[in-house]
Design a protein around this motif. Structure first.
Motif, PDB file in Angstrom:
ATOM      1  N   ASP A   8       0.817  -1.221   0.000  1.00 55.75           N
ATOM      2  CA  ASP A   8       0.000   0.000   0.000  1.00 55.75           C
ATOM      3  C   ASP A   8       0.846   1.265   0.000  1.00 55.75           C
ATOM      4  O   ASP A   8       0.328   2.362  -0.139  1.00 55.75           O
ATOM      5  N   ASP A   9       2.147   1.120   0.143  1.00 54.20           N
ATOM      6  CA  ASP A   9       3.019   2.305   0.205  1.00 54.20           C
ATOM      7  C   ASP A   9       3.425   2.796  -1.182  1.00 54.20           C
ATOM      8  O   ASP A   9       4.056   3.851  -1.293  1.00 54.20           O
ATOM      9  N   ASN A  37       1.200   6.246  -2.451  1.00 50.53           N
ATOM     10  CA  ASN A  37       0.831   5.738  -1.134  1.00 50.53           C
ATOM     11  C   ASN A  37      -0.691   5.605  -1.000  1.00 50.53           C
ATOM     12  O   ASN A  37      -1.431   6.504  -1.393  1.00 50.53           O
ATOM     13  N   SER A  39      -2.277   4.328   2.098  1.00 48.69           N
ATOM     14  CA  SER A  39      -2.509   3.906   3.481  1.00 48.69           C
ATOM     15  C   SER A  39      -3.997   3.959   3.814  1.00 48.69           C
ATOM     16  O   SER A  39      -4.714   4.841   3.344  1.00 48.69           O
ATOM     17  N   ASN A  91       5.124  -3.370   4.874  1.00 46.49           N
ATOM     18  CA  ASN A  91       4.587  -2.045   5.148  1.00 46.49           C
ATOM     19  C   ASN A  91       5.506  -1.207   6.015  1.00 46.49           C
ATOM     20  O   ASN A  91       6.230  -1.720   6.865  1.00 46.49           O
ATOM     21  N   ASN A  92       5.434   0.094   5.782  1.00 51.28           N
ATOM     22  CA  ASN A  92       6.167   1.087   6.558  1.00 51.28           C
ATOM     23  C   ASN A  92       5.381   1.379   7.838  1.00 51.28           C
ATOM     24  O   ASN A  92       4.637   2.346   7.925  1.00 51.28           O
ATOM     25  N   THR A 105      -2.319  -2.704   3.314  1.00 46.49           N
ATOM     26  CA  THR A 105      -1.406  -3.852   3.224  1.00 46.49           C
ATOM     27  C   THR A 105      -2.189  -5.151   3.412  1.00 46.49           C
ATOM     28  O   THR A 105      -2.050  -6.099   2.635  1.00 46.49           O
TER      29      THR A 105
HETATM   30 MN    MN Z   1       1.525   1.663   4.303  1.00 50.39          MN
END
Ligand code: MN
Length: 256
Positions: A8-9, A37, A39, A91-92, A105
């Motif tokens: 998702d980033d 991104n 999120s 993911n971050n 994610t």
């Molecule tokens: Mn993310």
């Protein structure tokens, strides 16, 4: 083993690049990931706008859509084959407890699962990618183990995996966890725009409310890799009898 990778980033994210590099040593990998991104997009699909796919080198494509869009179109036409595994991330930042309901994610992995394919959502618990290569090796270890157990390319399952942000040798063993819970999010933040209008910003996620032993929050705090098998059925099975009783007096077309 053929693996579809999304996140998702966005396709340029360090977490996806590291995961792709690690998995490419043990599998044929293809990336179909969002352009930007995404999120907190959960399982959102884009139904009222066209999606465009662009190449970004061999085996890497990006889409002007959501994580679920990417996996959806990959599995319904773009790939031209059925992958053995869908992975999302890395993911971050953490996706634990209630995060799993909002997470793009998890949404990308869940889309694979909904199409009948085993799927894993990977997250690194801190933002900033400090130990992303180490986390990617841990992710590869898990995928290889699952393959050795003949769990890849079979009936669908969905795992949510959160990896501590530390050097490979210092990452603890896997812990099977239930999801914890977070407190409600922090209050909305308001600011005045340059044109004098009030802007509202969604507040940060709340801190852990249930981080007892056995939860994902607890496991990662102890330095372990938290693994939670997820299901999609949101039915509150235990309350069906209660609601059947409460609603029994209600007749079609009638009042009380
Ligand atoms: Mn993310």
């Amino acid at each position: 083993m053929r693996i579809l990778i999304s996140n998702d980033d966005g396709y340029k994210a360090d977490g996806l690049q590291a995961l792709r590099a690690a998995l490419a040593t043990v599998a044929d990998v293809e990336v179909v990931a969002p352009e930007h991104n995404n999120s907190a997009k959960s399982n959102a699909l884009t139904l009222n706008a066209p999606l465009y796919v662009h190449d970004a080198g061999p085996g890497v494509r990006y889409v002007n859509g959501t994580p679920a869009d990417c996996v959806h179109i990959a599995l319904t036409g773009l790939l031209g084959y059925r992958p053995d595994l869908v992975v999302s991330g890395i993911n971050n930042g953490a996706n634990m407890g209630d995060d799993t309901l909002y997470s793009g994610t998890v949404g990308a992995a869940m889309e694979g699962y909904l199409f009948g394919i085993p799927a894993i959502a990977f997250s690194l618990i801190d933002k900033g990618w400090t130990h992303i290569e180490d986390a990617a090796l841990k992710a590869r270890d898990l995928v290889q183990h699952l393959q050795s157990q003949l769990l890849v390319g079979t009936r669908p399952w969905l795992l949510n995996v959160n990896i501590p942000n530390r050097p490979y040798a210092e990452i603890g063993e896997l812990r099977m966890c239930r999801l914890g819970r977070r407190h409600a999010a922090e209050p909305v933040i308001t600011q005045i725009s340059p044109r004098g209008e009030t802007m509202y910003w969604i507040g940060n996620a709340g801190p852990a409310m249930d981080d007892a032993e056995g939860t994902d929050f607890h496991a990662v705090r102890e330095g372990h890799v938290a693994v939670t098998p997820l299901k999609v059925d949101l039915t509150e099975h235990d309350h069906m009898g209660h609601w059947a009783e409460r609603l029994a007096g209600l007749r079609a077309g009638g009042g009380a």
